[in-house]
Design a protein around this motif. Structure first.
Motif, PDB file in Angstrom:
ATOM      1  N   GLN A 159       7.590  -2.783  -7.318  1.00  0.00           N
ATOM      2  CA  GLN A 159       8.057  -3.159  -5.902  1.00  0.00           C
ATOM      3  C   GLN A 159       9.295  -3.115  -5.441  1.00  0.00           C
ATOM      4  O   GLN A 159       8.868  -3.836  -4.031  1.00  0.00           O
ATOM      5  N   VAL A 160       9.174  -1.960  -5.551  1.00  0.00           N
ATOM      6  CA  VAL A 160      10.556  -1.481  -3.967  1.00  0.00           C
ATOM      7  C   VAL A 160       9.874  -1.074  -3.406  1.00  0.00           C
ATOM      8  O   VAL A 160       9.771  -1.280  -2.218  1.00  0.00           O
ATOM      9  N   TRP A 161       8.706  -0.079  -4.085  1.00  0.00           N
ATOM     10  CA  TRP A 161       7.745   0.660  -2.733  1.00  0.00           C
ATOM     11  C   TRP A 161       7.232  -0.019  -2.324  1.00  0.00           C
ATOM     12  O   TRP A 161       6.731   0.479  -0.958  1.00  0.00           O
ATOM     13  N   THR A 162       6.401  -1.005  -2.631  1.00  0.00           N
ATOM     14  CA  THR A 162       5.246  -1.800  -1.710  1.00  0.00           C
ATOM     15  C   THR A 162       6.205  -2.585  -0.947  1.00  0.00           C
ATOM     16  O   THR A 162       5.511  -3.202   0.197  1.00  0.00           O
ATOM     17  N   ARG A 163       7.665  -3.125  -1.010  1.00  0.00           N
ATOM     18  CA  ARG A 163       7.898  -3.829  -0.314  1.00  0.00           C
ATOM     19  C   ARG A 163       8.738  -3.108   0.282  1.00  0.00           C
ATOM     20  O   ARG A 163       8.241  -3.609   1.847  1.00  0.00           O
ATOM     21  N   GLU A 164       8.549  -1.951   0.378  1.00  0.00           N
ATOM     22  CA  GLU A 164       9.892  -0.957   1.654  1.00  0.00           C
ATOM     23  C   GLU A 164       8.767  -0.406   2.453  1.00  0.00           C
ATOM     24  O   GLU A 164       8.989   0.298   3.650  1.00  0.00           O
ATOM     25  N   THR A 165       7.398   0.060   1.840  1.00  0.00           N
ATOM     26  CA  THR A 165       6.480   0.892   2.821  1.00  0.00           C
ATOM     27  C   THR A 165       5.176  -0.621   3.059  1.00  0.00           C
ATOM     28  O   THR A 165       4.271   0.639   3.846  1.00  0.00           O
ATOM     29  N   GLY A 166       4.601  -1.064   2.688  1.00  0.00           N
ATOM     30  CA  GLY A 166       3.331  -1.542   2.559  1.00  0.00           C
ATOM     31  C   GLY A 166       2.237  -0.725   2.101  1.00  0.00           C
ATOM     32  O   GLY A 166       1.030  -1.916   2.408  1.00  0.00           O
ATOM     33  N   LEU A 167       3.001  -0.484   1.105  1.00  0.00           N
ATOM     34  CA  LEU A 167       1.799   0.061  -0.084  1.00  0.00           C
ATOM     35  C   LEU A 167       2.178  -0.877  -1.081  1.00  0.00           C
ATOM     36  O   LEU A 167       1.913  -1.906  -1.174  1.00  0.00           O
ATOM     37  N   ASP A 168       0.092  -0.365  -1.680  1.00  0.00           N
ATOM     38  CA  ASP A 168       0.129  -1.431  -2.702  1.00  0.00           C
ATOM     39  C   ASP A 168       0.257  -0.593  -4.014  1.00  0.00           C
ATOM     40  O   ASP A 168       0.093   0.796  -3.653  1.00  0.00           O
ATOM     41  N   ALA A 169      -0.049  -1.332  -5.102  1.00  0.00           N
ATOM     42  CA  ALA A 169       0.282  -1.127  -6.480  1.00  0.00           C
ATOM     43  C   ALA A 169      -1.075  -1.102  -7.370  1.00  0.00           C
ATOM     44  O   ALA A 169      -1.423  -2.433  -6.962  1.00  0.00           O
TER      45      ALA A 169
END
Length: 617
Positions: free
Chosen positions: A334-344
């Motif tokens: 959740q933090v990675w996708t929120r802060e970078t715009g990447l997908d999971a």
């Protein structure tokens, strides 16, 4: 606008929103230019291979040039085309050195096309692309990748094979000028000799032999020079964990290590690290084939994660690496996708056992209970201790046994492997060993005495441990893994351990839901494919082994930029884990100190790995 969160200065809006506010990023320009350079390279190769167009309007103008420039221009055009194809991928990755190389090669290719093929259009296309490159030069600022001597060897074989194939085309491109009817063997011999500057058995008329000779000699020289350059240039070492970095990471793990079971694996010495501005969080990574691969969640205070993630993304952008995260938790995703715009994407589930709730009683644990009792009746005993409680002699025996029982030439592991046993600072790790004594009470015969199997756990905060390694003697009874896991779980309360992380089960939810009544056709088809792949890759067996211990399942995710990056990320992960290796053949490999990492369960386990031991059991 920016805000300060626990000492970290971060943006008040996620990166995806910031990109929208700034407008569309011109990231497609390098990709389009790289594709165009590939096409120009193919045109230059074609111009160097095929005969001149005598009907060209500029033929009369070109004829006033010295005669030797004709064959020489064919060779230059051929070499420029090959080099343009080689550096086109670097352009797509925004590499500055690739931009410089193309800026030098395009004018050479344009001149060579004009002199040899008298092609005004081809020359103008090259010059137009050159103008486009100069206009967008600010888009090509990425720093070079880490380098190694292996690229020289790879270049020699790739360029050699390409030069051989292209040389056959050159030799066969003048059918009306060939004397006689040379066979394929003659043509191949002519190419091989021409690459080293020796005249071959194929003869031509009208001075075509000069053109073919120049072209073959140029290909051979190009192969030799590029290989020599790659072999002699100074290495740009990959990121490594320094002693200072390790001290800082251990301090973060002491305070926040209980959050993620993969945290201790950040201490691998072949990982790099970026810290947040406040130093309260860090992201560990390795660069493999242009992929900046992180594993698990960031280390440290969750409030400082955005700062560390932003530093990670800045580093990836500076080198034009593809960012990816393997095996992060749901919170981390959740933090990675929120802060970078990447997908999971959900990758699988981690098996976690709560020690207080574990018991061998009950019908669900019947198979494990019976297997453990049977092995104990065969005379096996177990010992579970902290690594710091082992004597130097015992520790040396364990290391040698782990190396001998590995079963593969190279060590495996990256995201769930520490790569060592009993190193300074790892005294809190837990090791469980299985022993078999003879009928008279003496040590059993064998190079390692009565030691028959081992499993190694690394700390997971103050009250947990995470499985890192499983090895056993091939002559030992099946079920050693079950025996040692049960022994470790039963001894955990005396070691103040409350939770234990076992393996990852890749696509566990698909396997579990697909066998239930009412599963849809798509789910059943996906499960059937996984079962088919399990014939070679221990996907189903790893899931079933973990399920024996009735764990709770914690989902793990892969974070990626775009769907088209997933195959590349998968290959990079397999390289990082050691499943795709460029290691020297065994007779030429240098022996290194034995290490004992655990392969990550989301990658196909090899023979000799912990997951292979699970299958064997």
């Amino acid at each position: 606008m920016s805000v300060t969160v626990d000492g970290d200065k971060t943006s008040s809006v996620p990166i995806r929103v910031r990109r929208i506010l700034r407008g569309p990023a011109p990231e497609r320009v390098p990709a389009l230019i790289g594709t165009a350079v590939s096409l120009i390279g193919l045109l230059d190769i074609a111009a160097g291979v095929f005969p001149r167009f005598r009907a060209s309007r500029v033929h009369a103008l070109a004829e006033v040039l010295p005669g030797t420039l004709g064959p020489l221009s064919a060779a230059v055009s051929l070499c420029a085309g090959v080099l343009l194809l080689l550096v086109a991928h670097g352009l797509k990755r925004h590499k500055r050195r690739a931009w410089r190389a193309v800026v030098l090669l395009l004018p050479l290719g344009a001149v060579a096309q004009f002199v040899w093929r008298h092609s005004v259009l081809g020359s103008l296309l090259s010059l137009a692309l050159l103008a486009l490159l100069l206009r967008h030069r600010d888009q090509f600022a990425a720093l070079p990748d880490p380098r190694s001597r292996w690229r020289a060897l790879a270049n020699f074989f790739v360029m050699g094979a390409g030069s051989l194939a292209l040389g056959l085309v050159v030799v066969s491109a003048h059918p009306r000028r060939v004397v006689g009817d040379p066979s394929l063997t003659d043509r191949l011999e002519h190419v091989l000799l021409g690459l080293v500057g020796v005249e071959g058995p194929v003869a031509y008329t009208h001075d075509v032999d000069w053109t073919v000779g120049y072209s073959l000699g140029a290909l051979g020289t190009l192969t030799a020079l590029t290989t020599l350059y790659l072999a002699l240039r100074p290495e740009h070492p990959a990121a490594r964990l320094t002693d200072e970095d390790e001290v800082r990471l251990r301090a973060l793990l002491d305070r926040h290590g209980g959050r993620d079971s993969l945290g201790h694996f950040a201490l691998r010495h072949d990982k790099g690290v970026v810290f947040s501005p406040s130093g309260k969080a860090a992201v560990c990574y390795r660069v493999v084939s242009g992929v900046m691969l992180a594993s698990g969640d960031p280390i440290g205070d969750v409030e400082a994660w955005p700062g560390a993630i932003e530093r990670f993304m800045d580093e990836a952008r500076a080198h034009s690496w593809t960012p990816a995260v393997m095996g992060c938790s749901e919170t981390g995703g959740q933090v990675w996708t929120r802060e970078t715009g990447l997908d999971a994407l959900e990758l699988g589930d981690e098996a976690v056992i709560d020690v207080d709730a574990f018991s061998l009683s009950g019908r669900a644990m019947r198979n494990v209970r019976q297997m453990v009792k049977r092995i104990e009746r065969n005379g096996y005993t177990t010992r579970v201790r902290r690594v710091r409680d082992l004597s130097d002699t015992e520790l040396d025996l364990v290391r040698r046994a782990a190396a001998d029982w590995r079963g593969t030439d190279t060590e495996r592991g990256f995201s769930m492997a520490l790569g060592r046993i009993g190193a300074p600072g790892d005294g809190d790790a837990v090791i469980a060993t299985a022993h078999l004594t003879g009928p008279d009470g003496s040590d059993a015969d064998g190079p390692h005495g009565d030691l028959k199997a081992m499993i190694h756990f690394v700390p997971w905060g103050p009250d947990g441990m995470s499985l890192e390694l499983m090895r056993r003697d091939r002559s030992a009874d099946p079920g050693m893994n079950e025996l040692l896991i049960v022994a470790a779980l039963q001894a955990a309360p005396t070691l103040d351990i409350r939770r234990v992380s076992l393996n990852f089960a890749m696509f566990r939810s698909t396997l579990a839901r697909g066998e239930r009544i009412g599963a849809g056709p798509v789910l059943r088809l996906w499960r059937g494919l996984l079962l088919f792949l399990s014939r070679w890759f221990q996907i189903e067996s790893l899931y079933k082994f973990n399920a024996k211990f009735q764990p709770r399942w914690e989902p793990r995710f892969v974070v990626y930029r775009a769907g088209r990056d997933l195959p590349r990320i998968g290959l990079a992960a397999m390289q990082a884990e050691g499943f795709l290796s460029l290691a020297l053949p065994r007779p030429f490999a240098r022996r290194r100190p034995a290490r004992a990492p655990r392969p990550c369960a989301h990658v196909v386990p090899p023979r000799g790995s912990r997951e292979h031991e699970v299958s064997a059991a």
